[in-house]
Each structure stands twice: as C-alpha cells, then as structure tokens.
Design an enzyme around this catalytic site. Structure first.
Site, short mmCIF file in Angstrom:
data_model
loop_
_atom_site.label_atom_id
_atom_site.label_comp_id
_atom_site.label_asym_id
_atom_site.label_seq_id
_atom_site.Cartn_x
_atom_site.Cartn_y
_atom_site.Cartn_z
N CYS A 75 0.84 -1.19 0.00
CA CYS A 75 0.00 0.00 0.00
C CYS A 75 0.89 1.25 0.00
O CYS A 75 1.96 1.26 0.58
CB CYS A 75 -0.95 0.10 1.18
SG CYS A 75 -2.05 -1.29 1.35
N ARG A 130 3.62 -0.27 -5.05
CA ARG A 130 3.39 -0.86 -3.73
C ARG A 130 2.05 -1.58 -3.64
O ARG A 130 1.74 -2.21 -2.63
CB ARG A 130 3.43 0.23 -2.65
CG ARG A 130 4.72 1.01 -2.61
CD ARG A 130 4.65 2.10 -1.57
NE ARG A 130 4.59 1.54 -0.24
CZ ARG A 130 5.64 1.23 0.49
NH1 ARG A 130 6.85 1.43 0.02
NH2 ARG A 130 5.51 0.72 1.69
N TRP A 148 -2.92 -2.55 -1.67
CA TRP A 148 -2.69 -3.98 -1.93
C TRP A 148 -3.53 -4.69 -0.87
O TRP A 148 -3.25 -4.61 0.32
CB TRP A 148 -1.21 -4.32 -1.77
CG TRP A 148 -0.90 -5.74 -2.16
CD1 TRP A 148 -0.67 -6.21 -3.42
CD2 TRP A 148 -0.78 -6.86 -1.28
NE1 TRP A 148 -0.41 -7.56 -3.38
CE2 TRP A 148 -0.47 -7.98 -2.08
CE3 TRP A 148 -0.89 -7.04 0.10
CZ2 TRP A 148 -0.27 -9.26 -1.56
CZ3 TRP A 148 -0.71 -8.31 0.62
CH2 TRP A 148 -0.40 -9.40 -0.20
N ASN A 172 -1.30 1.85 5.83
CA ASN A 172 -0.49 0.78 5.25
C ASN A 172 -0.05 -0.11 6.39
O ASN A 172 0.52 0.37 7.36
CB ASN A 172 0.72 1.41 4.53
CG ASN A 172 1.77 0.39 4.15
OD1 ASN A 172 1.45 -0.78 3.92
ND2 ASN A 172 3.01 0.82 4.06
N GLY A 173 -0.33 -1.42 6.28
CA GLY A 173 0.04 -2.34 7.36
C GLY A 173 -1.15 -3.21 7.71
O GLY A 173 -2.14 -3.26 6.96
N GLU A 211 16.03 -18.10 -9.83
CA GLU A 211 15.73 -16.70 -10.12
C GLU A 211 15.11 -16.56 -11.52
O GLU A 211 14.16 -15.80 -11.71
CB GLU A 211 17.01 -15.86 -9.97
CG GLU A 211 16.91 -14.40 -10.32
CD GLU A 211 15.86 -13.62 -9.53
OE1 GLU A 211 15.31 -14.14 -8.56
OE2 GLU A 211 15.57 -12.48 -9.93
N LYS A 259 11.39 -15.03 -12.21
CA LYS A 259 11.13 -13.90 -13.12
C LYS A 259 10.02 -14.26 -14.09
O LYS A 259 9.09 -13.48 -14.30
CB LYS A 259 12.39 -13.52 -13.93
CG LYS A 259 13.49 -12.77 -13.27
CD LYS A 259 13.17 -11.40 -12.78
CE LYS A 259 12.53 -11.45 -11.42
NZ LYS A 259 13.35 -11.29 -10.27
N GLU A 262 6.42 -14.74 -12.31
CA GLU A 262 5.75 -13.58 -11.71
C GLU A 262 5.24 -12.57 -12.74
O GLU A 262 4.26 -11.89 -12.49
CB GLU A 262 6.61 -12.90 -10.64
CG GLU A 262 7.79 -12.13 -11.15
CD GLU A 262 8.57 -11.46 -10.02
OE1 GLU A 262 7.97 -11.02 -9.04
OE2 GLU A 262 9.80 -11.36 -10.16
N HIS A 301 15.71 -37.19 -10.18
CA HIS A 301 14.99 -37.66 -8.99
C HIS A 301 13.51 -37.26 -9.02
O HIS A 301 12.84 -37.28 -8.00
CB HIS A 301 15.66 -37.13 -7.73
CG HIS A 301 17.06 -37.61 -7.57
ND1 HIS A 301 17.37 -38.92 -7.26
CD2 HIS A 301 18.26 -36.98 -7.74
CE1 HIS A 301 18.69 -39.06 -7.22
NE2 HIS A 301 19.25 -37.89 -7.52
N LYS A 338 5.46 -4.31 -4.99
CA LYS A 338 6.91 -4.22 -4.98
C LYS A 338 7.48 -4.44 -3.58
O LYS A 338 8.46 -5.12 -3.41
CB LYS A 338 7.33 -2.86 -5.52
CG LYS A 338 8.83 -2.65 -5.60
CD LYS A 338 9.41 -3.48 -6.70
CE LYS A 338 10.92 -3.33 -6.81
NZ LYS A 338 11.50 -4.43 -7.58
O1 M6R Z 1 12.50 -5.70 -1.14
P1 M6R Z 1 12.94 -7.11 -0.92
O2 M6R Z 1 14.21 -7.43 -1.62
O3 M6R Z 1 13.03 -7.48 0.54
O4 M6R Z 1 11.81 -7.99 -1.57
C1 M6R Z 1 11.82 -9.39 -1.49
C2 M6R Z 1 10.83 -9.98 -2.46
O5 M6R Z 1 9.53 -9.57 -2.17
C3 M6R Z 1 11.16 -9.63 -3.91
O6 M6R Z 1 12.46 -9.98 -4.26
C4 M6R Z 1 10.17 -10.33 -4.88
O7 M6R Z 1 10.38 -11.71 -4.84
C5 M6R Z 1 10.33 -9.78 -6.29
N1 M6R Z 1 9.04 -9.50 -6.86
C6 M6R Z 1 11.04 -10.70 -7.21
O8 M6R Z 1 11.15 -10.20 -8.50
#
Ligand code: M6R
Length: 612
Positions: free
Chosen positions: A2, A27, A75, A101-102, A485, A489, A492, A508, A607
């Site tokens: 948020c 956010r 969010w 926010n929270g 990773e 990517k 998501e 396995h 984010k």
């Molecule tokens: O801000 P942070 O690095 O702590 O965030 C961690 C994850 O939320 C963040 O890396 C998330 O997995 C990304 N969307 C990946 O692209």
C-alpha cells in the site's frame, strides 16, 4: 504494501496526490482513493477499485478542490479489492478520514467491542476499525484528534503507517508509523508525506523519516512537530535526499522493467564505485567491524524472493572465499523457527526495498538474541537499513518494476565484494585470487553491455515460447540459484508456471515432466561442472524436450546439442550468476510482453511486501 500520500499547504493538492499515487503504485494497485478537505471544511471522499487511472476517471466530474488531503493505493489484505474496501476510510459520522499501510492484528476484538458500543461498519477492512476507534475515543473522552489517535494506537497490535484528517481540525494531518515506512517532506509553505520519498522529490529534498512509535503533527503554516507514543517529544532529523526525478521515469523505454534491465551496466558501476581499489576490495562496513568478522563462527542469511536467491549465491561466495559456515533462511520461516543464534553469529539481511516485513521481523529476532546484523539494502534510509547494525548499500537506484532485476545483480555484486573483503581480513583468500576477482568485477559493466546485445535475439525467440504452460530452469553450483531466479522472473510476470531445480536433481523427479511441450532453460556457462551439465542436457534431449541454453561464447559442444543458445562472455565462475541473469531477465520480459501481461505491475503482487 500500500502507498500513502498526504499534502497540507497553500496549493490545490488533488494533482499532487494523484501524481504521488502513480509513483507509489508499485506498492499495490488493487484500488485507490483520495480524501480532500474543501473550503467549507467538508471532507470529499472518492475511491475506486483498480489502478490510480480508474480513480482519476472517476474523479473527472467531481469537486476535487482542497489544499489538505490524503490518498492511498491499496494492496488488499482484509476484504476483496472493491470500492467499499478501498481507502481512505471514514469514521461513522464522516468527520474523520484515514489512510493506512500495514495490518491491525487485533482488529476483530476491537471491532467487536466497537459494535457493542453501537458502531456500524461499512467495509471488511482492519483500517476502518482504527478510524472508528479514533472517533469513539475522541467523542467519549472529548479530547483532541492527536490524543485520540495516540490512545487508539496504544490499543492496536500490528503494523501501521497512517495519515488522519478531521473536518473539525481542518488545518492538521496526524501521521504515525510502526513497522511500515513514512517519510515527511518539508517544503516551502507546504508539507508532504508519503510511504517513500518518490512522491516528494518533485517538491523538496528535505525529508524526515518517521521512526517506529512516532506520531507527527503536521499543521498548516506551523513547523513540524513529532512526539513518541508515550507523549514525549521526539527529535526531528531533517535529511537531504539524493534522489533525482529522472531516476523515477521510464526514459523512453516501454516499461520500467526493460529500463532497469538496460540500466545494469551503470548500476553496477555505481555499486562498485570506491569499493574496488587497486585490485583490492574495500568495504567500510567490514573495515568498521573487523573484530566481528574475524571472530564470526557462522553467518545466517535472511531474505525473501529474489533477495533470497541472491543470498544462496552469497552462501557459496562466503564459503569459498571467507571459509565461514553459512545458512540461508527464508525470513518468513526463520522468524517462526525458534532459531539457535549465538552472539558470535552474523546475520546478513538482504532486501531491495528495506521494508519487507518478514525480513524486518527476522532482524528483530536476531538482534534480541545478540547477533550482529549486517544489511544489504538498496533503499537508503529504509527501515531495514536503519534496523541493522551496519551494512552495505547496493546503490542501484530506485527499482520500480515489481520484478527485481538490477537489484539482484547489485546484491550479488555486493555479496561477492563482501565475501572477498571478509576473506582478505581472515586470510582465507590469496592476493592473486583477490586481484583476479577485483579485475573481473571492474569489467562487469562492459560484460553486461555485451550480454544486453542478446535483446533482439531473445525478443525473436520469445515468440516461440508464449504457448508454453510450464518451463523448467536447470543450473548447477553457483547457477542453481540462477535457475530459481530465472523461473521466478518468468512466473511472476508472464503467469507461466516455471520451476527452478539443481540440474542433477532432475533425475529424482522432474525428468518425468519432460516432453516436447516443456521447454527447459539450462544455465550452463563453462565452469567446473560443465561436463556434468552436458549430460543433463542430453537426458532432456533424449526425451524430446526443447532446450534453451545460456552458454559461454564459443561453447560448440552445447551449441550442437541445444535447440537455442544464448551466448554470454566468459567470466570467472563466481561472477557468472550476474551475467547469466541478463538473458534470463530478457527472456521473461519478452515472453510476458508477447502474452500481453502488465510486466511492471503483475497481478496480485506489490513491490514492497510490508505485511506478513
Ligand atoms: O525488497 P525485498 O528485496 O526485501 O523484496 C523481497 C521480495 O519480495 C522480492 O524480491 C520479490 O520476490 C520480487 N518480486 C522478485 O522479483
């Protein structure tokens, strides 16, 4: 998650608030809303599900006058993302409005008590409970808005950054924070507030970062004052921002993600500046804490998502060069795992945003148990940067795209420098190795520029794979985390299911998935395990699977086997995760764009994950 924006001053503020919401949309973008106090001291409240653009459309024919206002992009945590659950929320008699926010953890108990006192609720949110509580306290105690907010917050368990306005106190915004960020901008004849500095930077570079349990009293034409939740005055530390507006814009790219991928040669230059000197690595965070690093018996890395993947690479680096046992934990698991932590342990917390709630909680636990906590963060002045004992910023500039790209390469670069710096201190790495890695780190910006030339080729290749429903990513050693990773990517931003696996583990279980419909991405630069990964590729080919291989330029052996190859320049094995991430980022990006997905704001994501 948020985003909160607020303004009090001489100007009409609707456009300021909307522009701020756009900056904070990373956010959360489930719904948006704004509350403005007009010249008759009425609060005009407008909210809409969907993105900020939907709110703007909704407001086109509305009265949006006012020089005091608060706004929110959400969010969703409590209640579905519809108009009613959108913020701001109003108290029962519509005198007080709040953005939050929270999460308020004890909202159910508070709500029940308020219902018994005759309160009626419109939404399913925890936030409405807080605004009703503020109004209830204000009316029952016949006290000021400030006292009511302070008392209400003392009843609340949970995390919050809030901004509150009251039509009966029209020249004031009360703001407060606990575990969720809030920044106040001090302008000329105006005060701004926001979840981060990006909505403020257009107007002023003078900011105050609110600390946990602080309440700010922001009044028109009066200096800012801040108190603690126990009513004691707080010091106000005005800082100067180093952010620039151009860093927050797309600069001609169609998406922030693509811009951020292409920024990586420069962001890596910023990341290593002053740290790689005469074939030596110098990190002030290590030099300032020599004893800690010399005597460390164990390192525990805590992080989430992409930062956790960087942590896995960090583990290999620290083991290879600093010869310290390392564990890597998901912060969300670590915090509830009753961890054994000793005072000579070092906990490294990695976070781009510096606001991730689980990582912050893990830090708190580590500190309570006496560990020394070292941060690897991007956002300067963020909660994690401030909660850690020391640390190293990755300095890659604001990352707006939800999918982390330049932060990942910055994190891995910092972790490489950290491992070498600790190794130098402990005498576990020889000068020749240090010099070789230092030189290679210095070359990384040019090598990344070279890897970025794959863009067009990957764009063409991506057409072939938009049909896929599943992807497998395989890598070994330093590049097993690269496989994780790469898969993250893709999933998501394109919503294609993708799994990352250590290549040798394929036999396995995952090998059962291989057929002509499942593309496999092999991360196979020439390294120690090269021969082994070739046999993994053969196993996939033998079962009719299509192979895309990320390889070192000139690797004819894999080129002859794979259906598609993506060639990267040669680089020492420990730095290969940085370079291989470039084609993996581009592949995910182009497939997602071809599928028509919103790559900068993928569904259901935000984010910075400031809730559990
Ligand atoms: O801000 P942070 O690095 O702590 O965030 C961690 C994850 O939320 C963040 O890396 C998330 O997995 C990304 N969307 C990946 O692209």
């Amino acid at each position: 998650m948020c985003g909160i924006v607020g303004y009090i001053g001489d100007e009409q503020c609707y456009q300021i608030l909307i522009k701020g919401l756009h900056r904070l949309e990373y956010r959360g973008y489930d719904s948006a809303g704004v509350a403005l106090i007009d010249s008759n001291n009425n609060i005009n409240l407008y909210k809409s599900h969907g993105k900020v653009a939907a709110l703007e459309k909704f407001c086109e024919s509305k009265d949006v006058t006012g020089t005091i206002g608060i706004a929110h992009t959400r969010w969703a945590t409590h209640g579905e993302p519809n108009d009613v659950n959108a913020h701001p929320h109003m108290s029962q008699d519509s005198n007080i409005a709040i953005v939050h926010n929270g999460t308020i953890e004890n909202y159910k108990v508070l709500k029940q008590a308020l219902i018994e006192h005759g309160c009626e609720f419109r939404s399913e949110t925890d936030t409405e409970v807080l605004v009703q509580l503020i109004e209830y306290i204000k009316n029952s105690n016949k006290c000021s808005l400030l006292s009511a907010v302070r008392e209400a917050l003392n009843e609340v368990i949970g995390a919050y950054a809030i901004a509150v306005i009251d039509k009966n106190t029209p020249n004031t915004i009360i703001a407060a924070r606990k575990s969720s960020p809030l920044v106040i901008g001090i302008g000329e004849n105006a005060t701004y507030l926001a979840s981060d500095a990006t909505p403020i930077i257009d107007y002023t570079n003078k900011v105050v970062y609110l600390n946990d349990d602080e309440i700010a009293i922001i009044k028109k034409d009066e200096p800012l004052s801040v108190i603690k939740s126990n009513n004691e005055p707080s010091n106000i530390d005005i800082q100067t921002l180093k952010l620039s507006v151009s860093q927050l814009e797309k600069g001609g790219y169609p998406h922030f993600m693509l811009k951020e991928i292409f920024e990586q040669p420069n962001t890596l230059r910023d990341c290593i500046r002053g740290r790689v000197v005469n074939d030596q690595i110098q990190l002030s965070g290590v030099m300032d804490n020599k004893e800690r690093f010399m005597n460390a018996k164990r390192i525990i890395i805590v992080a989430c998502g992409t930062s956790w993947h960087a942590g896995l690479i960090g583990k290999r680096l620290l083991i290879d060069y600093a010869r310290i046992p390392v564990e890597v934990e998901y912060a969300s698991e670590f915090r509830y795992s009753n961890p054994v932590i000793n005072p000579d342990d070092i906990v490294i917390a990695i976070s781009q945003s510096g606001e991730t709630a689980d990582t912050l909680a893990a830090i708190q636990i580590a500190k309570e148990k006496g560990a020394f906590v070292y941060g690897v963060c991007n956002v300067v002045g963020s909660s994690i940067a401030r909660a850690t004992d020391s640390g190293t910023y990755i300095h890659v500039g604001p990352e707006i795209g939800v999918a982390s790209t330049k932060a990942f390469t910055g994190q891995v670069t910092v972790l490489t420098m950290l491992a070498i710096a600790i190794g130098q201190l402990r005498g576990t790495v020889d000068d020749q190795t240090v010099a070789k890695i230092a030189q290679s780190i210095r070359q990384m910006p040019e090598l990344i520029t070279e890897a970025l030339k794959l863009n067009k080729e990957i764009e063409r290749l991506s057409y072939t794979f938009t049909y896929a429903h599943n992807f497998l990513y395989l890598g070994r050693g330093y590049n097993f985390p690269s496989a994780l990773e790469g898969a993250l990517k893709l999933k998501e931003i394109s919503y294609i299911h993708a799994e990352g696996y250590p290549a040798a583990e394929m036999k396995h279980g995952p090998i059962a998935l291989i057929d002509h419909e499942l593309p496999t991405v092999f991360i196979a630069p020439s390294d120690e395990l090269h021969e082994k990964i070739i046999s993994n590729i053969q196993q996939v080919k033998a079962r009719g699977g299509a192979v895309i291989a990320v390889i070192t330029k000139g690797d004819q052996e894999i080129a002859n086997l794979a259906n598609f190859i993506l060639e990267i320049p040669e680089v020492p094995e420990c730095l290969s995760p940085i370079l291989v991430s470039i084609p993996l980022q581009l592949l995910a990006y182009h497939i997602a764009v071809k599928k028509g997905c919103n790559v900068d704001m993928p569904r259901n994501l935000a984010k910075s994950v400031t809730v559990e």
